[in-house]
Scaffold this motif. Structure first.
Motif, short mmCIF file in Angstrom:
data_model
loop_
_atom_site.label_atom_id
_atom_site.label_comp_id
_atom_site.label_asym_id
_atom_site.label_seq_id
_atom_site.Cartn_x
_atom_site.Cartn_y
_atom_site.Cartn_z
N UNK A 173 0.85 -1.18 0.00
CA UNK A 173 0.00 0.00 0.00
C UNK A 173 0.90 1.24 0.00
N UNK A 174 0.61 2.16 -0.91
CA UNK A 174 1.44 3.36 -1.07
C UNK A 174 0.72 4.58 -0.52
N UNK A 175 1.47 5.35 0.25
CA UNK A 175 0.94 6.52 0.94
C UNK A 175 1.82 7.74 0.68
N UNK A 176 1.22 8.90 0.72
CA UNK A 176 1.96 10.16 0.77
C UNK A 176 1.62 10.81 2.09
N UNK A 271 -2.10 11.71 6.01
CA UNK A 271 -1.71 10.55 5.20
C UNK A 271 -2.72 10.37 4.08
N UNK A 272 -2.21 10.21 2.87
CA UNK A 272 -3.05 10.02 1.69
C UNK A 272 -2.76 8.66 1.08
N UNK A 273 -3.81 7.86 0.93
CA UNK A 273 -3.69 6.56 0.29
C UNK A 273 -3.78 6.73 -1.22
N UNK A 274 -2.90 6.06 -1.96
CA UNK A 274 -2.89 6.14 -3.42
C UNK A 274 -3.04 4.75 -4.02
N UNK A 275 -3.28 4.73 -5.32
CA UNK A 275 -3.56 3.46 -5.98
C UNK A 275 -2.32 2.61 -6.18
N UNK A 276 -1.16 3.25 -6.37
CA UNK A 276 0.07 2.53 -6.70
C UNK A 276 1.26 3.47 -6.54
N UNK A 277 2.50 2.96 -6.68
CA UNK A 277 3.67 3.83 -6.50
C UNK A 277 3.70 5.02 -7.46
N UNK A 278 3.26 4.81 -8.69
CA UNK A 278 3.28 5.91 -9.66
C UNK A 278 2.32 7.03 -9.26
N UNK A 279 1.14 6.64 -8.80
CA UNK A 279 0.18 7.64 -8.34
C UNK A 279 0.70 8.39 -7.11
N UNK A 283 1.28 12.45 -6.80
CA UNK A 283 0.69 13.24 -5.71
C UNK A 283 1.77 13.94 -4.91
N UNK A 284 2.87 13.25 -4.68
CA UNK A 284 3.99 13.86 -3.95
C UNK A 284 4.48 15.11 -4.68
N UNK A 285 4.61 15.03 -6.00
CA UNK A 285 5.07 16.17 -6.80
C UNK A 285 4.06 17.31 -6.72
N UNK A 286 2.78 17.00 -6.84
CA UNK A 286 1.74 18.02 -6.79
C UNK A 286 1.73 18.75 -5.46
N UNK A 287 1.79 17.99 -4.38
CA UNK A 287 1.75 18.61 -3.05
C UNK A 287 3.03 19.39 -2.76
N UNK A 288 4.16 18.89 -3.24
CA UNK A 288 5.42 19.62 -3.06
C UNK A 288 5.38 20.94 -3.81
#
Length: 308
Positions: A173-176, A271-279, A283-288
């Motif tokens: 499970x991938x999170x930001x 904490x934000x749950x995402x669909x996969x590592x790419x997503x 999201x990390x780039x957008x929030x940064x």
């Protein structure tokens, strides 16, 4: 442990955690709350080195703000080391070097991870070989999140959160996560939740909280979409009330590709749950780009372990 290894010290790495589901029962007569939580250990780690010493001392550094972390006997890792020494009748001390990467007072259990790491490190350094069950008993005396930092993986916690049952989680499970400057006091968040529950708009939960079975089904299936539909944190309403500026970040993450977002533990980390590592990377780039510190982590990972 050999004298050579003891002289070099023991390095233990322990994970931070996310509460994927957190239901809080009514306040009890002793001021504590029964809870039901689904924990997941994630790839944001604390590093603790234990070396021989005549006294109990600690030094704290890290990639996060550690100005609020005590470097004396108030430190939970030092308390863990002293508790273990008392348990085995050890009359020496230890020096602990803690390098923190988990946000301080951020709801991700960084201090508990330090304590778990100290238990494992000192057990090895002093040749105690207590075993997992005995270390778990000591961990439970130090705080509700310390036993899970020992266990790692994914688990259901009940009682004060320290009565743990492993939960099967398939896949990754991938999170930001978004740390936030200035921590929140866990007791103050609970107290504020109690105040809110006495108001007209919030209904108190049952006296015996439990984890939604749908959360456990989603974990077993390795299905982040299904999990996103059921993650919940009862402390979130109190944390957002105390730190209303967090709502903007929560809304931005949910509008920018996250499957779901929530306050981690007592906050203020989000904490934000995402669909996969790419997503998660997107999201990390957008929030940064929006000016937030954003970290991509994944789970489940192992609990406190001796590192190479």
């Amino acid at each position: 442990m050999s004298e050579a290894l003891a002289a070099a010290g023991v390095h233990v790495r322990a994970p931070g955690k996310l509460n994927l589901f957190f239901e809080v029962g009514r306040v009890q007569d002793d001021g504590y709350h029964d809870v039901a939580s689904a924990y997941q250990a994630v790839s944001l780690f604390e590093d603790v080195w234990a070396t021989p010493s005549d006294e109990f001392t600690v030094a704290v550094s890290g990639t996060v703000d550690v100005s609020g972390v005590p470097a004396d006997d108030r430190n939970l890792a030092v308390r863990a080391a002293r508790l273990l020494a008392q348990r085995i009748g050890y009359d020496g001390g230890v020096h602990l070097d803690i390098v923190k990467h988990v946000p301080v007072a951020g709801g991700m259990g960084g201090g508990s991870a330090d304590a778990a790491a100290a238990l494992v490190a000192c057990d090895a350094l002093w040749g105690a070989e207590l075993g997992g069950a005995e270390l778990h008993k000591l961990a439970a005396r130090l705080g509700a999140d310390v036993p899970f930092a020992l266990m790692g993986g994914t688990a259901v916690g009940t009682g004060r959160g320290d009565q743990l049952s492993p939960a099967l989680a398939k896949g990754r499970f991938d999170w930001v996560v978004l740390p936030s400057g200035g921590g929140l006091s866990t007791p103050e968040v609970y107290a504020h939740l109690d105040q809110l529950r006495n108001g007209p708009d919030i209904v108190a939960t049952p006296s015996v909280p439990e984890v939604d079975p749908a959360v456990l089904h989603a974990l077993r299936a390795g299905d982040p979409v299904a999990l996103a539909a059921h993650i919940r944190n009862d402390l979130q309403v109190a944390a957002l009330s105390m730190r209303p500026e967090l709502r903007r970040a929560l809304e931005l993450g949910e509008q920018s590709g996250a499957l779901a977002g929530l306050v981690s533990g007592s906050g203020p980390t989000l904490a934000f749950l995402t669909a996969d590592p790419e997503s998660a990377l997107e999201l990390q780039v957008t929030l940064s780009a929006a000016g937030f510190e954003a970290l991509h982590v994944h789970g489940p990972v192992a609990g406190a372990r001796i590192a190479a």
